[in-house]
Scaffold this motif. Structure first.
Motif, PDB file in Angstrom:
ATOM      1  N   VAL A  35      15.147  23.471 -10.964  1.00  0.00           N
ATOM      2  CA  VAL A  35      14.868  23.238  -9.506  1.00  0.00           C
ATOM      3  C   VAL A  35      15.032  22.012  -8.735  1.00  0.00           C
ATOM      4  O   VAL A  35      15.535  21.872  -7.608  1.00  0.00           O
ATOM      5  N   LEU A  36      14.464  21.139  -9.546  1.00  0.00           N
ATOM      6  CA  LEU A  36      14.266  19.868  -8.822  1.00  0.00           C
ATOM      7  C   LEU A  36      15.599  19.144  -8.670  1.00  0.00           C
ATOM      8  O   LEU A  36      16.081  18.671  -7.667  1.00  0.00           O
ATOM      9  N   TYR A  37      16.393  19.307  -9.750  1.00  0.00           N
ATOM     10  CA  TYR A  37      17.881  18.790  -9.670  1.00  0.00           C
ATOM     11  C   TYR A  37      18.627  19.495  -8.574  1.00  0.00           C
ATOM     12  O   TYR A  37      19.367  18.962  -7.823  1.00  0.00           O
ATOM     13  N   GLY A  38      18.441  20.790  -8.402  1.00  0.00           N
ATOM     14  CA  GLY A  38      19.231  21.667  -7.530  1.00  0.00           C
ATOM     15  C   GLY A  38      18.758  21.287  -6.164  1.00  0.00           C
ATOM     16  O   GLY A  38      19.533  21.158  -5.093  1.00  0.00           O
ATOM     17  N   VAL A  39      17.517  20.908  -6.068  1.00  0.00           N
ATOM     18  CA  VAL A  39      17.145  20.700  -4.423  1.00  0.00           C
ATOM     19  C   VAL A  39      17.243  19.289  -4.002  1.00  0.00           C
ATOM     20  O   VAL A  39      17.811  19.118  -3.021  1.00  0.00           O
ATOM     21  N   ALA A  40      17.225  18.482  -5.213  1.00  0.00           N
ATOM     22  CA  ALA A  40      17.434  17.080  -5.121  1.00  0.00           C
ATOM     23  C   ALA A  40      18.913  16.630  -4.583  1.00  0.00           C
ATOM     24  O   ALA A  40      19.118  15.732  -3.623  1.00  0.00           O
ATOM     25  N   PHE A  41      19.675  17.294  -5.006  1.00  0.00           N
ATOM     26  CA  PHE A  41      21.266  17.012  -4.738  1.00  0.00           C
ATOM     27  C   PHE A  41      21.867  18.306  -4.132  1.00  0.00           C
ATOM     28  O   PHE A  41      23.247  18.410  -4.216  1.00  0.00           O
ATOM     29  N   SER A  44      23.326  21.956   0.649  1.00  0.00           N
ATOM     30  CA  SER A  44      22.591  22.456   2.015  1.00  0.00           C
ATOM     31  C   SER A  44      21.546  21.577   2.601  1.00  0.00           C
ATOM     32  O   SER A  44      20.626  21.101   2.179  1.00  0.00           O
ATOM     33  N   PRO A  45      21.726  21.319   3.931  1.00  0.00           N
ATOM     34  CA  PRO A  45      20.912  20.416   4.693  1.00  0.00           C
ATOM     35  C   PRO A  45      19.402  20.941   4.816  1.00  0.00           C
ATOM     36  O   PRO A  45      18.617  20.333   4.671  1.00  0.00           O
ATOM     37  N   PHE A  46      19.312  22.298   4.627  1.00  0.00           N
ATOM     38  CA  PHE A  46      18.048  22.855   4.850  1.00  0.00           C
ATOM     39  C   PHE A  46      17.301  22.841   3.502  1.00  0.00           C
ATOM     40  O   PHE A  46      16.045  22.442   3.566  1.00  0.00           O
ATOM     41  N   ALA A  47      17.653  22.974   2.302  1.00  0.00           N
ATOM     42  CA  ALA A  47      16.960  22.725   0.979  1.00  0.00           C
ATOM     43  C   ALA A  47      16.852  21.277   0.803  1.00  0.00           C
ATOM     44  O   ALA A  47      15.802  20.736   0.542  1.00  0.00           O
ATOM     45  N   HIS A  48      17.724  20.456   1.222  1.00  0.00           N
ATOM     46  CA  HIS A  48      17.444  18.854   1.041  1.00  0.00           C
ATOM     47  C   HIS A  48      16.220  18.399   2.143  1.00  0.00           C
ATOM     48  O   HIS A  48      15.419  17.622   1.734  1.00  0.00           O
ATOM     49  N   ASN A  49      16.310  18.981   3.270  1.00  0.00           N
ATOM     50  CA  ASN A  49      15.276  18.516   4.228  1.00  0.00           C
ATOM     51  C   ASN A  49      14.098  19.071   3.880  1.00  0.00           C
ATOM     52  O   ASN A  49      13.160  18.344   4.321  1.00  0.00           O
ATOM     53  N   ALA A  50      14.047  20.240   3.308  1.00  0.00           N
ATOM     54  CA  ALA A  50      12.647  20.681   2.824  1.00  0.00           C
ATOM     55  C   ALA A  50      12.047  19.879   1.736  1.00  0.00           C
ATOM     56  O   ALA A  50      10.874  19.422   1.768  1.00  0.00           O
TER      57      ALA A  50
END
Length: 63
Positions: A35-41, A44-50
């Motif tokens: 989850v951390l790797y998937g969101v950090a990189f 999607s701008p939504f996931a990255h900004n969250a």
């Protein structure tokens, strides 16, 4: 009056209980890393900004 309560890790089940606990911890750590790797990189701008907002809320540096 006597109590027949046993400990959560009785002698007969201690090996399987410890093995189960270690498996759960390893699975949780692996899921957290994915989850951390998937969101950090994330592309999607939504996931990255969250994730970026959470870093600011928890007072962790991100820049």
């Amino acid at each position: 009056m006597t109590s027949s309560a046993t400990s959560p890790l009785s002698i007969g089940h201690s090996t399987s209980a410890i093995r189960s606990l270690m498996l759960q911890l390893a699975a949780g750590a692996l899921l957290g890393m994915v989850v951390l790797y998937g969101v950090a990189f994330a592309e999607s701008p939504f996931a990255h900004n969250a994730a970026h907002d959470v870093r600011h809320i928890t007072v962790k540096p991100c820049h």
